[in-house]
Design a protein around this motif. Structure first.
Motif, PDB file in Angstrom:
ATOM      1  N   ASP A  55      50.358  24.066  33.110  1.00 63.45           N
ATOM      2  CA  ASP A  55      49.022  24.603  33.332  1.00 63.45           C
ATOM      3  C   ASP A  55      49.020  26.011  33.919  1.00 63.45           C
ATOM      4  N   LEU A  56      50.182  26.595  34.177  1.00 66.30           N
ATOM      5  CA  LEU A  56      50.255  27.922  34.758  1.00 66.30           C
ATOM      6  C   LEU A  56      50.327  28.972  33.657  1.00 66.30           C
ATOM      7  N   HIS A  57      49.350  29.891  33.630  1.00 63.55           N
ATOM      8  CA  HIS A  57      49.319  30.957  32.627  1.00 63.55           C
ATOM      9  C   HIS A  57      49.000  32.281  33.311  1.00 63.55           C
ATOM     10  N   PRO A  58      49.996  32.956  33.887  1.00 60.47           N
ATOM     11  CA  PRO A  58      49.722  34.208  34.597  1.00 60.47           C
ATOM     12  C   PRO A  58      49.268  35.339  33.685  1.00 60.47           C
ATOM     13  N   GLU A  59      49.433  35.195  32.360  1.00 61.37           N
ATOM     14  CA  GLU A  59      48.997  36.237  31.445  1.00 61.37           C
ATOM     15  C   GLU A  59      47.483  36.407  31.489  1.00 61.37           C
ATOM     16  N   ASN A  60      46.757  35.379  31.960  1.00 56.72           N
ATOM     17  CA  ASN A  60      45.303  35.453  32.036  1.00 56.72           C
ATOM     18  C   ASN A  60      44.824  36.216  33.265  1.00 56.72           C
ATOM     19  N   ALA A  61      45.731  36.716  34.084  1.00 54.08           N
ATOM     20  CA  ALA A  61      45.353  37.416  35.307  1.00 54.08           C
ATOM     21  C   ALA A  61      44.566  38.680  34.988  1.00 54.08           C
ATOM     22  N   ARG A  62      44.925  39.391  33.926  1.00 59.26           N
ATOM     23  CA  ARG A  62      44.208  40.616  33.560  1.00 59.26           C
ATOM     24  C   ARG A  62      42.774  40.290  33.158  1.00 59.26           C
ATOM     25  N   LEU A  63      42.587  39.223  32.387  1.00 58.04           N
ATOM     26  CA  LEU A  63      41.241  38.799  31.997  1.00 58.04           C
ATOM     27  C   LEU A  63      40.426  38.425  33.226  1.00 58.04           C
ATOM     28  N   ASN A  64      41.029  37.703  34.157  1.00 62.07           N
ATOM     29  CA  ASN A  64      40.330  37.328  35.387  1.00 62.07           C
ATOM     30  C   ASN A  64      39.950  38.558  36.201  1.00 62.07           C
ATOM     31  N   PHE A  65      40.813  39.572  36.223  1.00 59.05           N
ATOM     32  CA  PHE A  65      40.509  40.807  36.942  1.00 59.05           C
ATOM     33  C   PHE A  65      39.314  41.504  36.312  1.00 59.05           C
ATOM     34  N   TYR A  66      39.273  41.571  34.978  1.00 59.91           N
ATOM     35  CA  TYR A  66      38.147  42.218  34.301  1.00 59.91           C
ATOM     36  C   TYR A  66      36.837  41.458  34.541  1.00 59.91           C
ATOM     37  N   LEU A  67      36.887  40.131  34.547  1.00 65.02           N
ATOM     38  CA  LEU A  67      35.683  39.352  34.828  1.00 65.02           C
ATOM     39  C   LEU A  67      35.203  39.588  36.260  1.00 65.02           C
ATOM     40  N   LEU A  68      36.120  39.656  37.205  1.00 61.44           N
ATOM     41  CA  LEU A  68      35.765  39.942  38.586  1.00 61.44           C
ATOM     42  C   LEU A  68      35.164  41.340  38.720  1.00 61.44           C
ATOM     43  N   LEU A  69      35.752  42.315  38.024  1.00 67.01           N
ATOM     44  CA  LEU A  69      35.243  43.683  38.043  1.00 67.01           C
ATOM     45  C   LEU A  69      33.831  43.744  37.459  1.00 67.01           C
ATOM     46  N   MET A  70      33.593  43.056  36.355  1.00 64.00           N
ATOM     47  CA  MET A  70      32.261  43.040  35.742  1.00 64.00           C
ATOM     48  C   MET A  70      31.233  42.410  36.682  1.00 64.00           C
ATOM     49  N   ASN A  71      31.603  41.342  37.365  1.00 59.37           N
ATOM     50  CA  ASN A  71      30.676  40.733  38.323  1.00 59.37           C
ATOM     51  C   ASN A  71      30.373  41.684  39.475  1.00 59.37           C
ATOM     52  N   GLY A  72      31.347  42.425  39.928  1.00 61.35           N
ATOM     53  CA  GLY A  72      31.122  43.419  40.978  1.00 61.35           C
ATOM     54  C   GLY A  72      30.182  44.516  40.521  1.00 61.35           C
ATOM     55  N   ILE A  73      30.361  44.985  39.294  1.00 61.58           N
ATOM     56  CA  ILE A  73      29.471  46.018  38.746  1.00 61.58           C
ATOM     57  C   ILE A  73      28.053  45.478  38.614  1.00 61.58           C
ATOM     58  N   ARG A  74      27.909  44.225  38.208  1.00 62.34           N
ATOM     59  CA  ARG A  74      26.581  43.622  38.098  1.00 62.34           C
ATOM     60  C   ARG A  74      25.891  43.545  39.455  1.00 62.34           C
ATOM     61  N   VAL A  75      26.647  43.199  40.500  1.00 55.57           N
ATOM     62  CA  VAL A  75      26.070  43.123  41.843  1.00 55.57           C
ATOM     63  C   VAL A  75      25.591  44.499  42.287  1.00 55.57           C
ATOM     64  N   PHE A  77      24.752  47.065  40.389  1.00 53.67           N
ATOM     65  CA  PHE A  77      23.601  47.443  39.567  1.00 53.67           C
ATOM     66  C   PHE A  77      22.342  46.714  40.018  1.00 53.67           C
ATOM     67  N   THR A  78      22.460  45.423  40.316  1.00 52.20           N
ATOM     68  CA  THR A  78      21.307  44.647  40.763  1.00 52.20           C
ATOM     69  C   THR A  78      20.778  45.174  42.091  1.00 52.20           C
ATOM     70  N   LYS A  79      21.684  45.520  43.001  1.00 53.31           N
ATOM     71  CA  LYS A  79      21.248  46.084  44.278  1.00 53.31           C
ATOM     72  C   LYS A  79      20.552  47.428  44.078  1.00 53.31           C
ATOM     73  N   ALA A  80      21.064  48.254  43.168  1.00 51.13           N
ATOM     74  CA  ALA A  80      20.436  49.549  42.904  1.00 51.13           C
ATOM     75  C   ALA A  80      19.031  49.371  42.331  1.00 51.13           C
ATOM     76  N   VAL A  81      18.870  48.437  41.415  1.00 54.00           N
ATOM     77  CA  VAL A  81      17.554  48.186  40.821  1.00 54.00           C
ATOM     78  C   VAL A  81      16.595  47.643  41.882  1.00 54.00           C
ATOM     79  N   ALA A  82      17.051  46.714  42.705  1.00 56.23           N
ATOM     80  CA  ALA A  82      16.195  46.144  43.744  1.00 56.23           C
ATOM     81  C   ALA A  82      15.791  47.209  44.761  1.00 56.23           C
ATOM     82  N   PHE A  83      16.729  48.045  45.164  1.00 54.94           N
ATOM     83  CA  PHE A  83      16.426  49.100  46.130  1.00 54.94           C
ATOM     84  C   PHE A  83      15.449  50.112  45.547  1.00 54.94           C
TER      85      PHE A  83
END
Length: 94
Positions: A55-75, A77-83
């Motif tokens: 069940d260990l697949h470290p090759e997916n670490a890059r995909l997980n990093f990009y998903l985390l980065l996208m969620n950070g950008i969304r947060v 952006f949402t704060k900028a729109v709310a402000f």
């Protein structure tokens, strides 16, 4: 300990293995940054070890990093729109 991987086996030393007092056996965890297909220690390999490593697949670490980065950008952006919305409402009301 030998970790069988796609690019070939990797040998790891088990000199720092810990003695389990309840089972009177040595315990050692081997890790790698690549997918582990099977594990062997002292010439023996068990299916339970291969199942644990399957069940260990470290090759997916890059995909997980990009998903985390996208969620950070969304947060951000949402704060900028709310402000901006709050400042606009404040300017209109006062």
């Amino acid at each position: 300990m030998v970790l069988n991987q796609k690019d070939g086996p990797v040998t790891m030393t088990t000199a720092n293995a810990v003695l389990s007092t309840s089972q009177k056996t040595y315990v050692y965890a081997g890790f790698s940054n690549r997918t582990i297909y099977s594990c062997e220690i002292n010439g023996t390999s068990g299916n339970y070890i291969a199942d644990l490593c399957a069940d260990l697949h470290p090759e997916n670490a890059r995909l997980n990093f990009y998903l985390l980065l996208m969620n950070g950008i969304r947060v951000v952006f949402t704060k900028a729109v709310a402000f901006s919305t709050l400042l606009t409402i404040r300017a209109v009301l006062f």
